[in-house]
Structure formats: structure tokens, C-alpha cells
Design a protein around this motif. Structure first.
Motif, PDB file in Angstrom:
ATOM      1  N   GLY A  15       4.923  -2.300  55.534  1.00 43.48           N
ATOM      2  CA  GLY A  15       5.751  -1.982  54.073  1.00 43.48           C
ATOM      3  C   GLY A  15       7.172  -1.190  54.247  1.00 43.48           C
ATOM      4  O   GLY A  15       8.165  -1.773  53.424  1.00 43.48           O
ATOM      5  N   ALA A  16       7.613  -0.571  55.331  1.00 39.90           N
ATOM      6  CA  ALA A  16       8.924  -0.191  55.543  1.00 39.90           C
ATOM      7  C   ALA A  16       9.648  -1.131  55.842  1.00 39.90           C
ATOM      8  O   ALA A  16      10.944  -1.437  55.353  1.00 39.90           O
ATOM      9  N   GLY A  17       9.459  -1.891  57.041  1.00 36.80           N
ATOM     10  CA  GLY A  17      10.199  -3.220  57.407  1.00 36.80           C
ATOM     11  C   GLY A  17      10.488  -4.136  56.271  1.00 36.80           C
ATOM     12  O   GLY A  17      11.598  -4.518  55.992  1.00 36.80           O
ATOM     13  N   VAL A  33      11.236  -9.346  62.598  1.00 36.14           N
ATOM     14  CA  VAL A  33      10.679  -9.528  63.498  1.00 36.14           C
ATOM     15  C   VAL A  33       8.993  -8.788  63.479  1.00 36.14           C
ATOM     16  O   VAL A  33       9.200  -7.703  63.258  1.00 36.14           O
ATOM     17  N   ASP A  34       7.914  -9.278  63.800  1.00 36.65           N
ATOM     18  CA  ASP A  34       6.689  -8.811  63.753  1.00 36.65           C
ATOM     19  C   ASP A  34       5.924  -9.386  64.610  1.00 36.65           C
ATOM     20  O   ASP A  34       5.972 -10.767  64.868  1.00 36.65           O
ATOM     21  N   ASP A  35       5.083  -8.571  65.412  1.00 39.72           N
ATOM     22  CA  ASP A  35       4.105  -9.169  66.701  1.00 39.72           C
ATOM     23  C   ASP A  35       2.944  -9.821  65.950  1.00 39.72           C
ATOM     24  O   ASP A  35       2.167 -10.548  66.519  1.00 39.72           O
ATOM     25  N   ASN A  36       2.578  -9.592  64.492  1.00 40.06           N
ATOM     26  CA  ASN A  36       1.578  -9.909  63.808  1.00 40.06           C
ATOM     27  C   ASN A  36       2.095 -11.694  63.319  1.00 40.06           C
ATOM     28  O   ASN A  36       2.725 -11.998  63.010  1.00 40.06           O
ATOM     29  N   LYS A 191      -1.487   6.197  44.297  1.00 41.56           N
ATOM     30  CA  LYS A 191      -2.840   5.218  44.607  1.00 41.56           C
ATOM     31  C   LYS A 191      -3.243   5.407  45.853  1.00 41.56           C
ATOM     32  O   LYS A 191      -4.359   5.700  46.258  1.00 41.56           O
ATOM     33  N   PHE A 192      -2.236   5.490  47.034  1.00 37.64           N
ATOM     34  CA  PHE A 192      -2.483   5.518  48.259  1.00 37.64           C
ATOM     35  C   PHE A 192      -3.255   6.846  48.566  1.00 37.64           C
ATOM     36  O   PHE A 192      -4.430   6.962  49.242  1.00 37.64           O
ATOM     37  N   LEU A 193      -2.663   7.948  47.987  1.00 43.77           N
ATOM     38  CA  LEU A 193      -3.343   9.292  48.441  1.00 43.77           C
ATOM     39  C   LEU A 193      -4.802   9.546  47.668  1.00 43.77           C
ATOM     40  O   LEU A 193      -5.773  10.137  48.221  1.00 43.77           O
ATOM     41  N   GLY A 283       9.644   4.498  57.959  1.00 47.02           N
ATOM     42  CA  GLY A 283       8.341   4.273  57.981  1.00 47.02           C
ATOM     43  C   GLY A 283       7.623   5.129  58.994  1.00 47.02           C
ATOM     44  O   GLY A 283       8.202   6.237  59.551  1.00 47.02           O
ATOM     45  N   GLU A 284       6.420   4.954  59.334  1.00 46.71           N
ATOM     46  CA  GLU A 284       5.709   5.685  60.058  1.00 46.71           C
ATOM     47  C   GLU A 284       6.141   5.801  61.705  1.00 46.71           C
ATOM     48  O   GLU A 284       5.709   6.901  62.215  1.00 46.71           O
ATOM     49  N   THR A 285       7.201   5.062  62.139  1.00 47.32           N
ATOM     50  CA  THR A 285       7.615   5.407  63.376  1.00 47.32           C
ATOM     51  C   THR A 285       8.609   6.955  63.237  1.00 47.32           C
ATOM     52  O   THR A 285       8.968   7.309  64.283  1.00 47.32           O
TER      53      THR A 285
HETATM   54  C1  LIG Z   1      -5.167   0.183  62.559  1.00 45.56           C
HETATM   55  C2  LIG Z   1      -4.720   1.013  61.371  1.00 45.56           C
HETATM   56  C3  LIG Z   1      -4.902   0.778  60.054  1.00 45.56           C
HETATM   57  C4  LIG Z   1      -4.538   1.320  58.968  1.00 45.56           C
HETATM   58  N1  LIG Z   1      -5.150   0.966  57.794  1.00 45.56           N
HETATM   59  C5  LIG Z   1      -4.742   1.866  56.600  1.00 45.56           C
HETATM   60  C6  LIG Z   1      -5.315   1.619  55.207  1.00 45.56           C
HETATM   61  O1  LIG Z   1      -6.327   0.899  55.368  1.00 45.56           O
HETATM   62  N2  LIG Z   1      -4.879   2.156  54.274  1.00 45.56           N
HETATM   63  C7  LIG Z   1      -3.829   3.211  54.331  1.00 45.56           C
HETATM   64  O2  LIG Z   1      -3.687   3.762  53.154  1.00 45.56           O
HETATM   65  N3  LIG Z   1      -3.178   3.226  55.384  1.00 45.56           N
HETATM   66  C8  LIG Z   1      -3.852   2.709  56.686  1.00 45.56           C
HETATM   67  N4  LIG Z   1      -2.937   2.912  57.698  1.00 45.56           N
HETATM   68  C9  LIG Z   1      -1.959   3.583  57.731  1.00 45.56           C
HETATM   69  C10 LIG Z   1      -0.490   2.882  57.616  1.00 45.56           C
HETATM   70  O3  LIG Z   1      -0.085   2.756  59.046  1.00 45.56           O
HETATM   71  C11 LIG Z   1       0.363   3.285  56.836  1.00 45.56           C
HETATM   72  O4  LIG Z   1      -0.300   3.658  55.504  1.00 45.56           O
HETATM   73  C12 LIG Z   1       1.447   1.841  56.630  1.00 45.56           C
HETATM   74  O5  LIG Z   1       0.935   0.693  56.944  1.00 45.56           O
HETATM   75  C13 LIG Z   1       2.569   2.274  57.180  1.00 45.56           C
HETATM   76  O6  LIG Z   1       3.710   1.228  57.107  1.00 45.56           O
HETATM   77  P1  LIG Z   1       4.697   1.043  57.971  1.00 45.56           P
HETATM   78  O7  LIG Z   1       5.436   0.002  57.558  1.00 45.56           O
HETATM   79  O8  LIG Z   1       5.623   2.271  58.233  1.00 45.56           O
HETATM   80  O9  LIG Z   1       4.154   0.671  59.467  1.00 45.56           O
HETATM   81  P2  LIG Z   1       3.124  -0.479  59.892  1.00 45.56           P
HETATM   82  O10 LIG Z   1       2.386  -0.861  58.499  1.00 45.56           O
HETATM   83  O11 LIG Z   1       2.303  -0.125  60.874  1.00 45.56           O
HETATM   84  O12 LIG Z   1       4.227  -1.831  60.261  1.00 45.56           O
HETATM   85  C14 LIG Z   1       4.824  -1.784  61.489  1.00 45.56           C
HETATM   86  C15 LIG Z   1       4.670  -3.203  62.052  1.00 45.56           C
HETATM   87  O13 LIG Z   1       5.418  -3.267  63.165  1.00 45.56           O
HETATM   88  C16 LIG Z   1       4.816  -4.208  64.243  1.00 45.56           C
HETATM   89  N5  LIG Z   1       5.413  -3.733  65.571  1.00 45.56           N
HETATM   90  C17 LIG Z   1       5.352  -2.691  66.095  1.00 45.56           C
HETATM   91  N6  LIG Z   1       5.886  -2.597  67.412  1.00 45.56           N
HETATM   92  C18 LIG Z   1       6.714  -3.938  67.405  1.00 45.56           C
HETATM   93  C19 LIG Z   1       7.282  -4.559  68.450  1.00 45.56           C
HETATM   94  N7  LIG Z   1       7.901  -4.190  69.610  1.00 45.56           N
HETATM   95  N8  LIG Z   1       7.546  -5.983  68.082  1.00 45.56           N
HETATM   96  C20 LIG Z   1       7.313  -6.363  67.190  1.00 45.56           C
HETATM   97  N9  LIG Z   1       6.573  -5.994  66.053  1.00 45.56           N
HETATM   98  C21 LIG Z   1       6.070  -4.642  66.377  1.00 45.56           C
HETATM   99  C22 LIG Z   1       3.536  -3.674  63.912  1.00 45.56           C
HETATM  100  O14 LIG Z   1       2.481  -4.884  64.651  1.00 45.56           O
HETATM  101  C23 LIG Z   1       3.307  -3.628  62.427  1.00 45.56           C
HETATM  102  O15 LIG Z   1       3.051  -4.865  61.896  1.00 45.56           O
HETATM  103  C24 LIG Z   1      -3.267   2.231  58.710  1.00 45.56           C
HETATM  104  C25 LIG Z   1      -2.822   2.536  60.326  1.00 45.56           C
HETATM  105  C26 LIG Z   1      -3.412   1.853  61.289  1.00 45.56           C
HETATM  106  C27 LIG Z   1      -2.743   2.050  62.559  1.00 45.56           C
END
Ligand SMILES: Cc1cc2nc3c(=O)[nH]c(=O)nc-3n(C[C@H](O)[C@H](O)[C@H](O)COP(=O)(O)OP(=O)(O)OC[C@H]3O[C@@H](n4cnc5c(N)ncnc54)[C@H](O)[C@@H]3O)c2cc1C
Ligand code: FES
Lengths: 415, 83
Positions: A15-17, A33-36, A191-193, A283-285
Motif C-alpha cells: 500500500g505504501a509503495g 521494485v518488489d520481491d513478490n 474498515k481496516f480497524l 508505511g510500516e517500515t
Molecule cells: C505476513 C503478514 C500478513 C498481513 N496480513 C494482513 C491482513 O490480512 N490484514 C491487515 O489489515 N494487515 C495485514 N498485515 C499488516 C500489513 O503489514 C499492513 O497493513 C500493510 O500491508 C502495510 O503496508 P506497507 O505498504 O507499509 O507494507 P507491505 O504491505 O508489507 O509491503 C512491503 C513490500 O516490500 C517488499 N520488500 C521488503 N523488502 C524488500 C527488498 N529488500 N526488496 C524488494 N522488496 C522488498 C515486501 O515483500 C512487500 O511486498 C500483514 C502483515 C504481515 C507481515
């Protein structure tokens, strides 16, 4: 080595990216870039059993319409020089050059070792959900979801929808704390909450509070768990145990780049700028706060990276409000000392190098333990045992060294 | 949904496209992905590419993280399990 030049590089397609890229791509060339294999990150993970929800699809469409570059299945492993990162995909390196960088690497689950946690059938809670989204069949399986955090109920509900028999959710936090958490949520109409609110959990899911899994029992596979419920010991049979202790931010990349790290994660100002010039984090980082906060932070980072100050200003108060939720989360799902008492001498702490609790007791800090026992030196590079030793021994993580993820020897030669 | 044919430890299977190799291995009834450095049997754990417990050999290449790779037609997957 293949080189990709881009104005704004975003690491992480959650979501953040995606929000950062959508905001930045109004003005310039952006690459994610994403590792998935797909966009989505954790919460919007796509797979054979899971399509992205509408809000994610909208973002993905936007990125596609604006010709944002996407490097799927690519892991960032190193930064050979300022303004450049190396990504690795299926053994092949790519050099990414950028003017501005947005780090949106999200979070991972925190795991605390306990007897039996290496048995087959024991998974992370979010981890099991991720496997099911990728096609794992859990129909008819008896599953116990345990640990702590708002994710547990969401995971249990998801598994039930996929046909699993979820026995109950064992949550470490007590009822009073969870109740306060529920009340704290009222001011966040999201919704999330709602999805993670225990008070609103579907009645089909039974929640046992003040409960902790002390042991996973069985042969190679888990057959039952020993549950400590308010100090009373119970035994429950299961086919699968899904267990995780909330989340920890992925800090390897910001640490490698020299960004200041605080108690919540990578430190940022109101423009999502880190302490390193031209490097933003979102985001969560930066802190564990759920998907809405991740998306707002991503937008801010994307606008800030492209000099769009007006748009940043419009979003700052929303961000600050959501950050309040992040603090409530932290308070509610903090883990206390109770988990320390279930670890036994022979419990594996480092799963990569098979280092037991007893072996680690001899050391005062992680650095010595690493050098003498190889704890944290295996392929996961301390991503699992680092947070565990921090909890068990109060050891603080030391620096990171490239490559951030293991690469093949041949590839190292190419770097 | 399209399905792909592959082998796991020499046995033939079909899975829907978009299934991860880790999910395929588990759905095939196998739970031992690899042996740890001291020889204990290990299975996928974190589901998201960080723990490296799900490593298997794919088309002759060892140590592949199966939770982040999709099944493909003709893929040969080898676990450390003894069946
Ligand atoms: C296993 C797991 C399951 C979750 N399921 C839910 C859920 O069902 N419902 C909910 O509300 N919240 C869930 N969460 C919480 C969730 O982390 C946040 O709500 C939301 O996904 C955060 O978004 P984000 O963009 O900050 O990070 P993320 O969604 O975590 O996105 C970060 C992305 O960066 C990629 N990445 C990281 N390091 C590297 C690298 N070195 N090189 C390339 N790519 C990289 C990761 O693979 C990931 O795709 C889950 C968390 C985890 C860890
Ligand atoms: S299950 Fe952890 S890396 Fe694949």
C-alpha cells in the motif's frame, strides 16, 4: 549488468509503495521494485485464491495507466554507491539508478521461540494466511490461531472462510486491555480497524484472552498445544498452529543506507524524509500502523519526492491522526515477560543455524553470539532470530552487511 | 482456471496456475521441505520470504525459496523429504 534509470525509485509494492508511486508519477518517471511476483504487499497479497480488493485494483490501474515501471520478483540486496541500488531476480542482478528513493519495505511478523515451534504444521499467523492466498488448502483442518496483535482475528476469519475449522484465537493480551483498544478505535472510522477489532469479531470465532501457547506437541508434526490460560494449563488438539507476536518493521535497507532508526522504525519528518538526503520512507517500515497510515505516508512521500508541497500539507493532519492509532496498537499488543518462561534449554532460537537457547545463554551480546555460534548468520540473516534475541536477552541488533538477502556466488561475481 | 503439470520428488501433480511452489508441496501431502543443519525436518514457516525454511530444489537449482515462486508447466521440484 542491466541498468534501469528512474527519477523516483520505490522499494516495496504494498500500500505504501503503490501510493507513493501513484503520487510521484503525476510528474515523472517512477519505478517500483518488489520481491513478490505481484503488487500488493502483505495485506493485498494476490495469489491463486486471492484477488486484490477494489482499493488496491484502483491503485494498480493508476500505476499501469501512468506507465510506472515494475520490477517484480526482484529483491534489493545492496547499494554499491549513493543513488544506486542493486536488485536480484532469479540469480540475475540489475542496477537501479535514481534521484529520489522511497523505502516502503513494510513489516514482517515477530516470532518468539517456544518448545516445538520448528515442528511441521506450525506457521506464522500472517504467514499461514499468505500461504493460503497462494493456494494452500486448509479445508477441514483444525487450526489454532495464537500470539498477539490485531491480525489474529482477521487471519482466523479468513481461514474460516477458506473452510478451516478454527478452534479459537489465543490472544496474549488481557480482556481489559483489549477492551480499551476497542474503545480507542472508535475515533478511527476505518474498515481496516473494524476488521481487526476484537469487539467486532464474528461470533463464530472464539477468543481466549490472557492466553499463551507454551508448547507445540507431537512428533515431527504438531498434534496439540499446551495453552496457559490465566495461569491454568490446558491441552488442545490441532492440525495447524498459526502463531505470531504482532509485527516488526523491515529495517535492513534503511539501516544499510545509514538512515536514523528510532524505537518505532525508520525515522522520518513530516515530509517522510529520512536522515539521508533524497531518501524517503513510508508505511510500516517507519511504524506499525495499518494499511491506511501506510497509504497516506506513501502519498506524502511521493508528493514530497517530486516537490509537490501543497499536496503534502493537505495530508499531514490525516497522517498525524492515524499515527495516534499506531501508538494505541503498540500499547495494546506489547509483549511482556510471560513468554520468556516457556523457552527451554534445548529450544532452537536460530532456525537457520540450529542454535539453542542454552547455547546463547553464555553470551552478553548479539555480536559475540553471532561470531561464536553463527546465530543470525544463516540465510535469513537474523530476520527471525534478531527480534527474538532482542526480546529474550535484550540484545540490540547490530549493523547490516550487504547482500541484504543471500545471492548466488555466481551473481556475486557479477556485482 | 488453467492448470500446470509438474513433478514433486518424481511424482506427477497438477496445480492451478498462480499456486506458489510452497503451497503445491504442502498440498501434495509433503511437509518436509528441507533438513536443517543438524538434520531436523523443516517446513515452510513465515509464508512471506524471510525465514528460508521453505527451501527446495527447483529444476536442479538448490535452495530456492518456494513461497515466493509460482508453479510452472514441467517444473521439477525436489524436497529433502524421504518418502
Ligand atoms: C505476513 C503478514 C500478513 C498481513 N496480513 C494482513 C491482513 O490480512 N490484514 C491487515 O489489515 N494487515 C495485514 N498485515 C499488516 C500489513 O503489514 C499492513 O497493513 C500493510 O500491508 C502495510 O503496508 P506497507 O505498504 O507499509 O507494507 P507491505 O504491505 O508489507 O509491503 C512491503 C513490500 O516490500 C517488499 N520488500 C521488503 N523488502 C524488500 C527488498 N529488500 N526488496 C524488494 N522488496 C522488498 C515486501 O515483500 C512487500 O511486498 C500483514 C502483515 C504481515 C507481515
Ligand atoms: S516460508 Fe519463510 S521464506 Fe518461504
Amino acid at each position: 549488468m542491466e541498468t534501469i534509470d528512474t527519477k523516483v525509485l520505490v522499494v516495496g509494492g504494498g500500500g505504501a509503495g503503490m501510493s507513493a508511486a501513484a503520487a510521484a508519477s503525476r510528474d515523472c518517471r517512477v519505478t517500483i521494485v518488489d520481491d513478490n511476483p505481484h503488487y500488493g504487499g502483505q495485506i493485498w497479497r494476490q495469489g491463486v485464491s486471492e484477488k486484490a480488493p477494489p482499493e488496491a485494483l484502483e491503485l494498480i490501474n493508476k500505476l499501469e495507466n501512468r506507465s510506472v515501471g515494475f520490477a517484480p520478483g526482484t529483491t534489493i540486496v545492496d547499494s554499491p554507491e549513493p543513488k544506486a541500488l542493486i536488485g536480484s531476480r532469479a540469480g540475475k542482478p540489475t542496477l537501479f539508478r535514481f534521484e529520489k528513493l522511497v523505502i516502503a519495505t513494510g513489516a514482517r511478523e515477530r516470532f518468539i521461540p517456544f518448545p516445538g515451534w520448528t515442528k511441521q504444521g506450525v506457521y506464522g499467523a500472517g504467514g499461514l494466511q499468505a500461504l493460503v492466498k497462494a493456494g494452500l488448502d486448509v479445508a477441514g483442518k483444525r487450526i489454532i490461531v495464537a500470539g498477539t496483535g490485531p491480525l489474529l482475528v482477521a487471519v482466523a476469519e479468513y481461514l474460516q472462510r477458506k473452510g478451516a475449522k478454527v478452534s479459537f484465537v489465543a490472544e496474549l493480551a488481557g480482556k481489559a486491555r483489549l477492551l480499551r483498544f476497542g474503545i480507542g478505535l472508535v475515533q478511527y472510522p476505518s474498515k481496516f480497524l473494524k476488521a481487526c477489532s476484537f469487539a467486532l469479531a464474528p461470533s463464530s470465532i472464539s477468543i481466549r484472552t490472557s492466553s499463551l501457547v507454551e508448547e507445540a506437541r507431537g512428533g515431527r508434526r504438531v498434534e496439540s498445544i499446551r495453552l496457559n490460560r490465566h495461569g491454568k494449563i490446558e491441552e488442545h488438539e490441532c492440525d495447524i498452529l498459526a502463531i505470531g507476536y504482532h509485527l516488526v518493521p523491515n529495517l535492513e535497507l534503511p539501516t544499510l543506507l545509514g538512515c536514523d532508526i528510532g524505537s518505532e522504525g525508520a525515522m522520518v519528518d513530516s515530509y517522510q524524509r529520512t536522515s539521508v538526503a533524497d531518501v524517503f520512507a513510508a508505511g510500516e517500515t517507519t511504524s506499525i500502523g495499518g494499511i491506511e497510515l501506510s497509504c497516506v505516508e506513501g502519498q506524502i512521500a511521493g508528493y514530497a519526492a517530486t516537490g509537490n508541497k501543497e499536496s503534502v500539507k493537505r495530508l499531514v493532519s490525516k497522517r498525524n491522526k492515524l499515527r495516534g492509532f499506531s501508538r494505541i496498537l503498540k500499547k495494546t499488543f506489547e509483549i511482556d515477560d510471560r513468554l520468556k518462561s516457556s523457552v527451554k534449554a534445548e529450544t532452537m532460537v536460530c532456525r537457520c543455524e540450529d542454535v539453542s537457547y542454552e547455547t546463547l545463554l553464555e553470551f552478553d551480546n548479539w555480536r559475540d553470539a553471532k561470531l561464536q555460534t553463527r546465530c543470525g548468520m544463516g540465510p535469513c540473516q537474523g530476520r527471525i532470530c534478531g527480534p527474538a534475541t532482542e526480546y529474550l536477552f535484550d540484545w540490540s541488533p547490530d549493523g547490516v552487511r550487504p547482500p541484504l538477502f543471500p545471492v548466488r556466488v555466481k551473481e556475486l561475481g557479477d556485482l | 482456471m488453467k492448470s500446470v503439470g509438474l513433478t514433486i520428488d518424481g511424482e506427477e501433480f497438477e496445480f492451478a496456475e498462480g499456486t506458489s511452489v510452497a503451497a503445491a508441496v504442502l498440498n501434495s501431502g509433503r511437509h518436509e521441505f528441507r533438513r536443517s543443519v543438524t538434520g531436523s525436518a523443516r517446513s515452510a514457516f513465515c509464508g512471506m520470504g524471510v525465514c528460508y525454511e521453505c527451501r527446495v530444489t527447483i529444476d536442479g537449482v538448490g535452495m530456492e525459496k518456494s513461497c515466493q515462486i509460482y508453479v510452472a508447466q514441467g517444473m521439477r521440484i525436489q524436497t529433502d523429504g524421504n518418502y
